[in-house]
Write an enzyme that holds these catalytic residues in place. Sequence first.
Site, PDB file in Angstrom:
ATOM      1  N   HIS A 192       0.743  -1.232   0.041  1.00 42.43           N
ATOM      2  CA  HIS A 192      -0.103  -0.073   0.008  1.00 42.43           C
ATOM      3  C   HIS A 192       0.786   1.325  -0.002  1.00 42.43           C
ATOM      4  O   HIS A 192       2.114   1.319   0.689  1.00 42.43           O
ATOM      5  CB  HIS A 192      -0.896   0.021   1.418  1.00 42.43           C
TER       6      HIS A 192
ATOM      7  N   GLU B  87      -1.518  -0.501   8.123  1.00 45.15           N
ATOM      8  CA  GLU B  87      -2.558  -1.599   8.565  1.00 45.15           C
ATOM      9  C   GLU B  87      -1.929  -2.317   9.837  1.00 45.15           C
ATOM     10  O   GLU B  87      -0.573  -2.268   9.836  1.00 45.15           O
ATOM     11  CB  GLU B  87      -3.167  -2.340   7.775  1.00 45.15           C
TER      12      GLU B  87
ATOM     13  N   HIS C 248       3.505  -7.559   1.550  1.00 44.56           N
ATOM     14  CA  HIS C 248       2.646  -8.423   2.504  1.00 44.56           C
ATOM     15  C   HIS C 248       1.499  -9.188   1.929  1.00 44.56           C
ATOM     16  O   HIS C 248       1.014  -8.848   0.812  1.00 44.56           O
ATOM     17  CB  HIS C 248       2.141  -7.621   3.795  1.00 44.56           C
TER      18      HIS C 248
ATOM     19  N   ARG D 191      -1.438  -4.704  -6.276  1.00 44.01           N
ATOM     20  CA  ARG D 191      -1.223  -6.174  -6.169  1.00 44.01           C
ATOM     21  C   ARG D 191       0.214  -6.529  -7.226  1.00 44.01           C
ATOM     22  O   ARG D 191       0.278  -5.995  -8.213  1.00 44.01           O
ATOM     23  CB  ARG D 191      -2.408  -6.640  -6.974  1.00 44.01           C
TER      24      ARG D 191
END
Length: 312
Positions: free
Chosen positions: A97, A115, A172, A192
């Site tokens: 991200h 996150e 991740h 992605r």
Amino acid sequence: MRELLFMNPVFKETIWGGDRLKKDYGYDIPSDHTGECWAISAHPNGTGTVASGTYAGWKLSELWDKHRELFGGIEGKEFPLLIKIIDAKADLSIQVHPDDAYAAVNENGSLGKTECWYILDCDPGADIIVGHNAKNHEEVEEMIRDGKWDEFIRVLPVHKGDFFQINPGTVHAIRTGTLILETQQSSDVTYRLYDYDRLQNGKPRELHIDKSIDVIKAPFVPVTADGEETKVGDATITKLVTCPFYSVYKTCVNGRATIKNDKPFVNVSILDGEGTVDGVAVKKGDHFIIPAGYGDYTLEGNMFIISSDVPR
Ligand code: ZN
């Protein structure tokens, strides 16, 4: 206001999702490949509504816009956090991200995404991807363009109760057989890198190789969880992490505990057991917001809770 804001979650079907959100939490999910419960969310891609009380039926995004006093008047054009339960029956894509600065420029002013994951449960032998093994940014690019995934990704064994902070720029992936409580910035921007050559409706899902390479930080530096523990009455509170966007706590109560609270607001997820909050019954699978001005609150019962707040 001295009233808890119970939330109706929003569910997301995904190619990697399962049925544990129904089996373990009793939610009415759309199918047996439901990957995400957006438990506390004001994100435009899935806004939760208030389940009961004065604001029953209000969208959380509307409450944020029209009753900012419930959130301590803190600034920001959107409710800052998104709380999810993730049921990974299969592997999620390997992803990364952006941070706020990159997302603001490249994703229409969206927030970036920091996150963190609390592992609620996982299959024996389950693993997870956090970080990469490239020494520098040139090596990141080379390994990705050449598809050297085995060499590139950093795979870790995972156990129930583990906690991971995933900063922007960290490669991740949540993998098969893992149930996670995720606390994140309210963002839906995912780049992605690799999707195991899977097909969705007969087609591979879009990859975002160039943007991924842009934002991946190198070398990877692991973040250690905070872990500071406090005893309050019959509760043990563990601070899992504090970062510029949130603090996240784990609370285990077996009996009674009065928790001090002067936060702008607190997101609370009951993840196991049942009991009461100031006499109001709560159980596994309930999610609510403690609004500004509510003050201290008393938990009673046997409960496992993850909560989060934001810096004032
Ligand atoms: Zn992610």
